[in-house]
Motif scaffolding. Structure first.
Motif, short mmCIF file in Angstrom:
data_model
loop_
_atom_site.label_atom_id
_atom_site.label_comp_id
_atom_site.label_asym_id
_atom_site.label_seq_id
_atom_site.Cartn_x
_atom_site.Cartn_y
_atom_site.Cartn_z
N TYR A 141 0.85 -1.19 0.00
CA TYR A 141 0.00 0.00 0.00
C TYR A 141 0.90 1.25 0.00
O TYR A 141 1.32 1.72 1.06
N PRO A 142 1.22 1.78 -1.18
CA PRO A 142 2.13 2.93 -1.24
C PRO A 142 1.56 4.20 -0.62
O PRO A 142 2.32 5.02 -0.11
N HIS A 143 0.23 4.38 -0.67
CA HIS A 143 -0.39 5.58 -0.08
C HIS A 143 -1.39 5.15 0.99
O HIS A 143 -2.23 4.27 0.74
N VAL A 144 -1.28 5.76 2.16
CA VAL A 144 -2.17 5.44 3.28
C VAL A 144 -2.73 6.74 3.84
O VAL A 144 -1.98 7.70 4.05
N PHE A 145 -4.04 6.76 4.07
CA PHE A 145 -4.70 7.92 4.67
C PHE A 145 -5.22 7.51 6.05
O PHE A 145 -5.91 6.49 6.18
N ALA A 167 -8.03 3.74 8.80
CA ALA A 167 -6.98 3.90 7.79
C ALA A 167 -7.47 3.35 6.46
O ALA A 167 -8.09 2.28 6.40
N ILE A 168 -7.21 4.09 5.38
CA ILE A 168 -7.50 3.66 4.02
C ILE A 168 -6.18 3.54 3.28
O ILE A 168 -5.33 4.43 3.36
N GLY A 169 -5.99 2.43 2.57
CA GLY A 169 -4.78 2.25 1.79
C GLY A 169 -5.09 2.15 0.32
O GLY A 169 -6.10 1.57 -0.08
N VAL A 170 -4.24 2.71 -0.50
CA VAL A 170 -4.32 2.54 -1.95
C VAL A 170 -3.36 1.41 -2.30
O VAL A 170 -2.14 1.54 -2.12
N ASN A 171 -3.89 0.27 -2.75
CA ASN A 171 -3.05 -0.90 -2.95
C ASN A 171 -2.22 -0.81 -4.22
O ASN A 171 -2.29 0.19 -4.97
N ASP A 172 -1.43 -1.86 -4.47
CA ASP A 172 -0.50 -1.83 -5.60
C ASP A 172 -1.18 -1.92 -6.95
O ASP A 172 -0.52 -1.84 -7.99
N ASP A 173 -2.51 -2.07 -6.96
CA ASP A 173 -3.27 -2.00 -8.21
C ASP A 173 -3.98 -0.65 -8.37
O ASP A 173 -4.65 -0.41 -9.37
N GLY A 174 -3.86 0.21 -7.36
CA GLY A 174 -4.45 1.54 -7.43
C GLY A 174 -5.85 1.65 -6.88
O GLY A 174 -6.49 2.70 -7.03
N TYR A 175 -6.37 0.60 -6.21
CA TYR A 175 -7.72 0.63 -5.66
C TYR A 175 -7.67 0.91 -4.15
O TYR A 175 -6.74 0.48 -3.46
N ARG A 176 -8.68 1.61 -3.66
CA ARG A 176 -8.74 1.94 -2.24
C ARG A 176 -9.30 0.77 -1.43
O ARG A 176 -10.24 0.12 -1.85
N LEU A 365 -5.85 5.48 -8.26
CA LEU A 365 -4.58 6.01 -8.73
C LEU A 365 -3.93 5.02 -9.71
O LEU A 365 -4.13 3.80 -9.59
N ASP A 366 -3.13 5.54 -10.60
CA ASP A 366 -2.31 4.71 -11.48
C ASP A 366 -0.98 4.52 -10.77
O ASP A 366 -0.04 5.33 -10.91
N VAL A 367 -0.87 3.45 -9.98
CA VAL A 367 0.31 3.24 -9.14
C VAL A 367 1.54 2.92 -9.97
O VAL A 367 2.68 3.08 -9.51
N SER A 368 1.37 2.47 -11.21
CA SER A 368 2.53 2.15 -12.05
C SER A 368 3.41 3.37 -12.30
O SER A 368 4.60 3.24 -12.60
N LEU A 369 2.85 4.57 -12.13
CA LEU A 369 3.64 5.79 -12.33
C LEU A 369 4.74 5.94 -11.28
O LEU A 369 5.71 6.67 -11.48
N LEU A 370 4.58 5.27 -10.13
CA LEU A 370 5.57 5.39 -9.06
C LEU A 370 6.89 4.74 -9.45
O LEU A 370 7.94 5.07 -8.88
N ASP A 371 6.87 3.83 -10.39
CA ASP A 371 8.08 3.10 -10.80
C ASP A 371 8.81 3.78 -11.95
O ASP A 371 9.86 3.30 -12.39
#
Length: 372
Positions: A141-145, A167-176, A365-371
């Motif tokens: 989960y790269p982003h956590v609220f 806590a809400i996490g955005v997982n490695d596929d970009g879904y909350r 989110l499009d998590v692939s952009l982090l790489d």
């Protein structure tokens, strides 16, 4: 030509026929047949009511001597079709009070439910909710609220405000995903440390940024439990704090100045803009607001380290603030909770319902952009 539609009466007759066939298989003999293999005898029928999605029906169940009859079509002692119970549980999780569930079931299916039945259904719901609340976190989960909300409940013989942290996490596929909810007496440093450590013990990993409101106890706990993760202060809370130090007649102008800080194309441009905003506020004799901007703007710009296409959704805590409003709407019906378990379970049930709805099926989110 389309296939003919099977009527409810035909479906009912089919179910009755299957029940009779099951009775014959259990007896190992047809009606009036005399065989050596016979293990039981028929002794008439009894009527059994069943609530279905099509209404209340009555089935004739075979009576047997010498063995107990149990059909695979209807579980023993069940008075409602499984889909009816699932619908009732969904109504409860969606925020319908138990009193209203009785009225709705009477209208839809022609049979009301007792208070004990509603209590049993809520227990079933809570079992599933607790299992989901404590599930292992196997993804990244790269982003956590994170945020907390206060509820009123009985504590030590008195009614106190207690915090429920979520806590809400955005997982490695970009879904909350709602990855955690727990109760703490207050939003203290110890409570936040325990909550974040609990998330980590369940497998929370890969967190690059945690977003929340401005609270020294929260930021300290984040730095201690997730030292490699950056902290993003919610820009909406930052605006609110700064504007609270501005007279009402000047808030419109000040709000536009503050929002301009976070509309820049880079960290350097935003910091330069913030310095200019602080000078203008000082020129307007708003020293307290200017100090708030100078001291707090840097921690609101952490989002600039990430891809620009993520900025709008990670610089504020809106994802979890929306959930807080859902929690408040559901718990307002109860008022004051008798214990912490009931408060926590109802909050988690609401979070589960929201997560399983359309919101949880949309990519955030499009998590692939982090790489890149």
């Amino acid at each position: 030509m389309s296939d003919p539609i099977v009527s409810f009466d035909e479906a009912l007759r089919s179910a009755a026929s299957r029940i009779e066939e099951e009775a014959d298989d259990l007896i190992k003999a047809d009606r009036y047949e005399r065989t050596v293999e016979r293990e039981a005898y028929r002794a008439g029928h009894y009527e059994r009511g069943l609530t279905t999605t099509s209404g209340q029906i009555t089935l004739k169940m075979p009576k047997l001597k010498g063995t107990r009859f149990a059909t695979a079509i209807i579980e023993r002692c069940r008075r409602r079709e499984t889909s009816v119970e699932e619908a009732m549980i969904e109504m409860y999780l969606a925020g319908v009070p138990t009193g209203r569930i009785e009225d709705v079931s009477e209208i839809l299916w022609g049979a009301s439910v007792s208070a004990a039945t509603a209590s049993n259904l809520s227990e079933k719901a809570f079992e599933a909710v607790e299992e989901r609340r404590s599930r292992p976190l196997t993804r990244s989960y790269p982003h956590v609220f994170v945020d907390g909300i206060y509820l009123k409940r009985s504590w030590g013989g008195a009614f106190e405000n207690v915090a429920v942290m979520a806590a809400i996490g955005v997982n490695d596929d970009g879904y909350r995903e709602v990855i955690g909810a727990a109760e703490g007496f207050t939003e203290s440093s110890e409570c936040w440390r325990e909550f974040l450590s609990w998330l980590k013990s369940r497998g929370l990993s890969g967190a690059r940024m945690l977003a929340g409101d401005k609270a020294a106890v929260m930021t300290g706990a984040i730095a201690e439990v997730f030292p490699d993760a950056a902290y993003q202060r919610c820009t909406a809370h930052f605006y609110r704090n700064a504007l609270s130090k501005v007279p009402k007649s000047k808030r419109g102008q000040a709000a536009a100045m503050l929002k301009a800080i976070h509309s820049q194309e880079s960290l350097e441009a935003s910091m330069e803009r913030a310095a200019g905003v602080a000078e203008k506020l000082e020129g307007m004799k708003l020293q307290a607001a200017a100090k708030c901007v100078r001291d707090g703007v840097a921690e609101t710009l952490t989002y600039t380290r990430f891809p620009m296409r993520h900025w709008r959704r990670i610089r504020a805590n809106n994802a979890i603030e929306r959930l807080n409003r859902e929690i408040r709407r559901r718990t307002r019906v109860v008022g004051t909770f008798l214990d912490g378990r009931s408060a926590l379970m109802l909050v988690t049930a609401r979070l589960k319902y929201v997560a399983d709805s359309e919101r949880g099926s949309r990519r955030y989110l499009d998590v692939s952009l982090l790489d890149e």
